[in-house]
Write a protein that holds these residues in place. Structure first.
Motif, mmCIF file in Angstrom:
data_model
loop_
_atom_site.group_PDB
_atom_site.id
_atom_site.type_symbol
_atom_site.label_atom_id
_atom_site.label_comp_id
_atom_site.label_asym_id
_atom_site.label_seq_id
_atom_site.Cartn_x
_atom_site.Cartn_y
_atom_site.Cartn_z
ATOM 1 N N GLY A 325 0.809 -1.219 0.000
ATOM 2 C CA GLY A 325 0.000 0.000 0.000
ATOM 3 C C GLY A 325 0.835 1.258 0.000
ATOM 4 O O GLY A 325 0.305 2.333 -0.223
ATOM 5 N N GLU A 326 2.169 1.151 0.255
ATOM 6 C CA GLU A 326 2.999 2.348 0.206
ATOM 7 C C GLU A 326 3.516 2.555 -1.214
ATOM 8 O O GLU A 326 3.189 1.812 -2.133
ATOM 9 C CB GLU A 326 4.130 2.236 1.228
ATOM 10 C CG GLU A 326 3.592 2.231 2.667
ATOM 11 C CD GLU A 326 4.683 2.446 3.685
ATOM 12 O OE1 GLU A 326 5.804 2.779 3.276
ATOM 13 O OE2 GLU A 326 4.411 2.274 4.873
ATOM 14 N N ARG A 327 4.374 3.542 -1.394
ATOM 15 C CA ARG A 327 4.807 3.929 -2.718
ATOM 16 C C ARG A 327 5.524 2.806 -3.440
ATOM 17 O O ARG A 327 6.292 2.052 -2.853
ATOM 18 C CB ARG A 327 5.711 5.165 -2.610
ATOM 19 C CG ARG A 327 4.962 6.376 -2.112
ATOM 20 C CD ARG A 327 5.861 7.583 -2.009
ATOM 21 N NE ARG A 327 6.828 7.479 -0.931
ATOM 22 C CZ ARG A 327 6.527 7.758 0.330
ATOM 23 N NH1 ARG A 327 5.320 8.119 0.663
ATOM 24 N NH2 ARG A 327 7.445 7.672 1.262
ATOM 25 N N LYS A 328 5.303 2.690 -4.729
ATOM 26 C CA LYS A 328 5.896 1.650 -5.550
ATOM 27 C C LYS A 328 6.783 2.281 -6.614
ATOM 28 O O LYS A 328 6.480 3.329 -7.151
ATOM 29 C CB LYS A 328 4.803 0.823 -6.252
ATOM 30 C CG LYS A 328 3.766 0.232 -5.290
ATOM 31 C CD LYS A 328 4.359 -0.835 -4.403
ATOM 32 C CE LYS A 328 3.288 -1.457 -3.514
ATOM 33 N NZ LYS A 328 3.872 -2.435 -2.581
ATOM 34 N N VAL A 329 7.866 1.581 -6.948
ATOM 35 C CA VAL A 329 8.697 2.033 -8.050
ATOM 36 C C VAL A 329 7.935 1.823 -9.355
ATOM 37 O O VAL A 329 7.274 0.817 -9.535
ATOM 38 C CB VAL A 329 10.020 1.240 -8.070
ATOM 39 C CG1 VAL A 329 10.800 1.534 -9.341
ATOM 40 C CG2 VAL A 329 10.850 1.595 -6.848
ATOM 41 N N GLY A 330 8.033 2.782 -10.272
ATOM 42 C CA GLY A 330 7.416 2.610 -11.573
ATOM 43 C C GLY A 330 6.286 3.589 -11.823
ATOM 44 O O GLY A 330 5.775 3.660 -12.927
ATOM 45 N N GLY A 331 5.879 4.350 -10.805
ATOM 46 C CA GLY A 331 4.870 5.369 -11.030
ATOM 47 C C GLY A 331 3.474 4.808 -11.189
ATOM 48 O O GLY A 331 3.042 3.943 -10.431
ATOM 49 N N LEU A 332 2.768 5.271 -12.190
ATOM 50 C CA LEU A 332 1.362 4.955 -12.366
ATOM 51 C C LEU A 332 1.150 3.480 -12.695
ATOM 52 O O LEU A 332 1.797 2.923 -13.581
ATOM 53 C CB LEU A 332 0.787 5.816 -13.497
ATOM 54 C CG LEU A 332 -0.658 5.537 -13.899
ATOM 55 C CD1 LEU A 332 -1.602 5.814 -12.738
ATOM 56 C CD2 LEU A 332 -1.036 6.372 -15.110
ATOM 57 N N THR A 333 0.248 2.845 -11.958
ATOM 58 C CA THR A 333 -0.214 1.501 -12.292
ATOM 59 C C THR A 333 -1.741 1.547 -12.390
ATOM 60 O O THR A 333 -2.396 2.259 -11.644
ATOM 61 C CB THR A 333 0.204 0.467 -11.227
ATOM 62 O OG1 THR A 333 -0.289 0.892 -9.943
ATOM 63 C CG2 THR A 333 1.716 0.326 -11.175
ATOM 64 N N LEU A 334 -2.271 0.779 -13.324
ATOM 65 C CA LEU A 334 -3.715 0.688 -13.523
ATOM 66 C C LEU A 334 -4.187 -0.717 -13.202
ATOM 67 O O LEU A 334 -3.437 -1.686 -13.353
ATOM 68 C CB LEU A 334 -4.072 1.033 -14.981
ATOM 69 C CG LEU A 334 -3.755 2.456 -15.449
ATOM 70 C CD1 LEU A 334 -3.975 2.581 -16.949
ATOM 71 C CD2 LEU A 334 -4.594 3.479 -14.703
#
Length: 411
Positions: A325-334
């Motif tokens: 639930g915290e920040r992920k590498v790679g930016g926007l995910t759908l």
């Protein structure tokens, strides 16, 4: 009837062709010529059209610039002052006249700008048998006039002014002043105060905007820890498409000021943010080239030295996985079921994008709500109604490229 004092050559860049489709002026220039056709003065400004900018690939106006520009109602008095007493000239006058009538009409002001009220250099070229195409570029080439930065209001107005001067010297009958043009020059305008309008020009090609950190003032240290969750949440949204638009930079500066953060604290937050991303990258014990490139991109956007990425990766090599639930590498995910909205003149057709999204389980809707995952914009600084609504609802505004990349990854 008083003779005109000279000529006012006008050019507009617009968000589209038809005023009936709510298209607006986005840039306007007026170049003064004396009766002999010599340029004596010039004036230009971008205009905030209060909507998306339409074919930006053609006119090249950035929303980051247009959003700082005056609205038409603020510059109407200045414009009237520059047109009064002069024969109005334009290349394809009918187009500029249509947009001027519409803009003044929104203010409840009648204008003299009918089809026969302006001197049209495009029509004059036919009368002078210039043997060229209709475009300003073709006419200027046939008259052996200078090359310009076409599709900018000032250079197009200068070019039309030089073309008028050419006709005055070589084919004066083709540009003879008519009674209708003199009536328009002597039009009884309502009293409009010119005001102190601050003109806004296009950002020069190659100009690099100062990083938003440069606009944070130094503040005295405080006792206790500042509340930073709101800043980090906004940073999350701003970095979804791995770029920080001018609008997002302004928002980050504003929230940092609201929270009382000084520059050193914001730099520390950026380092902490990058460290969280590095820890996530190590979650599977391998940092790929793509993840390393992503971290370098984020570091650059946050005004951190690229070398710090390798240092942080080394320090976080053995860290545990960041909680879900915290920040992920790679930016926007759908994810299938997400709702997205599109705005602006996309490089690909909207129907094509919507079909691709539907195939991946993404629903493209026409209006923004708090349930919208992201607004994908041709220009992330978009002035469209959808972009305004997205910012009101806290919906991230991302670039078209970032959205299509995330869509392709989902597909």
């Amino acid at each position: 009837m008083n003779p005109a004092r000279g000529y006012a050559v006008i050019d507009t860049e617009t968000t589209g062709i038809l005023t009936g489709w709510r298209h607006r002026i986005a840039e306007i220039a007026v170049v003064h010529l004396d009766p002999a056709g010599r340029i004596t003065d010039e004036w230009v400004t971008l205009v905030n059209p209060d909507r998306d900018l339409g074919p930006q690939a053609i006119h090249g106006i950035r929303a980051a610039d247009a959003r700082r520009a005056p609205r038409f109602e603020h510059l109407a008095g200045e414009l009237v002052q520059r047109l009064s007493g002069r024969v109005v000239v334009a290349h394809n006058w009918a187009f500029d006249a249509m947009h001027l009538r519409a803009e003044f009409g929104r203010l409840g002001i009648d204008t003299p700008f009918e089809t026969d009220a302006g001197l049209c250099t495009m029509r004059a070229a036919g009368r002078a048998r210039l043997n060229s195409g209709r475009s300003l570029i073709d006419c200027c080439a046939a008259a052996r006039l200078s090359e310009r930065s076409w599709h900018t209001a000032l250079d197009d107005a200068r070019a039309a002014g030089e073309l008028l001067g050419f006709f005055l010297r070589h084919a004066p009958k083709a540009v003879a002043t008519t009674e209708a043009q003199l009536r328009a020059a002597n039009w009884a305008w309502p009293r409009l105060e010119p005001g102190a309008v601050r003109t806004v020009q296009r950002t020069a090609v190659g100009h690099v905007e100062p990083h938003f950190l440069a606009r944070l003032v130094e503040r005295m240290p405080r006792d206790g820890e500042p509340a930073v969750d709101a800043y980090l949440a906004m940073l999350d949204d701003a970095l979804l498409d791995r770029q920080i638009s001018a609008t997002e930079g302004d928002a980050l500066v504003e929230i940092a000021h609201d929270l009382g953060l000084h520059k050193d604290e914001v730099v520390a937050l950026h380092l902490s943010y990058l460290r969280d991303l590095a820890r996530e990258a190590w979650a599977d014990q391998v940092v790929t080239d793509e993840e390393r490139h992503d971290l370098l991109t984020v570091a650059t956007l946050l005004a951190l030295e690229p070398a710090i990425v390798e240092t942080i990766l080394d320090e976080e090599r053995d860290s545990v996985r960041t909680p879900a639930g915290e920040r992920k590498v790679g930016g926007l995910t759908l994810r299938p079921g997400d709702k997205v909205v599109l705005t602006g003149d996309m490089s690909r057709g909207r129907a094509e994008i919507a079909a691709e999204a539907a195939a991946a389980g993404i629903r493209v809707t026409t209006s923004v709500s708090k349930q919208t995952r992201v607004l994908a914009a041709a220009d992330p600084d978009s002035l469209s109604g959808k972009a305004k609504r997205a910012r009101e609802c806290g919906v991230p505004v991302v670039s078209e490229a970032a959205f299509l990349k995330a869509l392709a990854a989902l597909g």
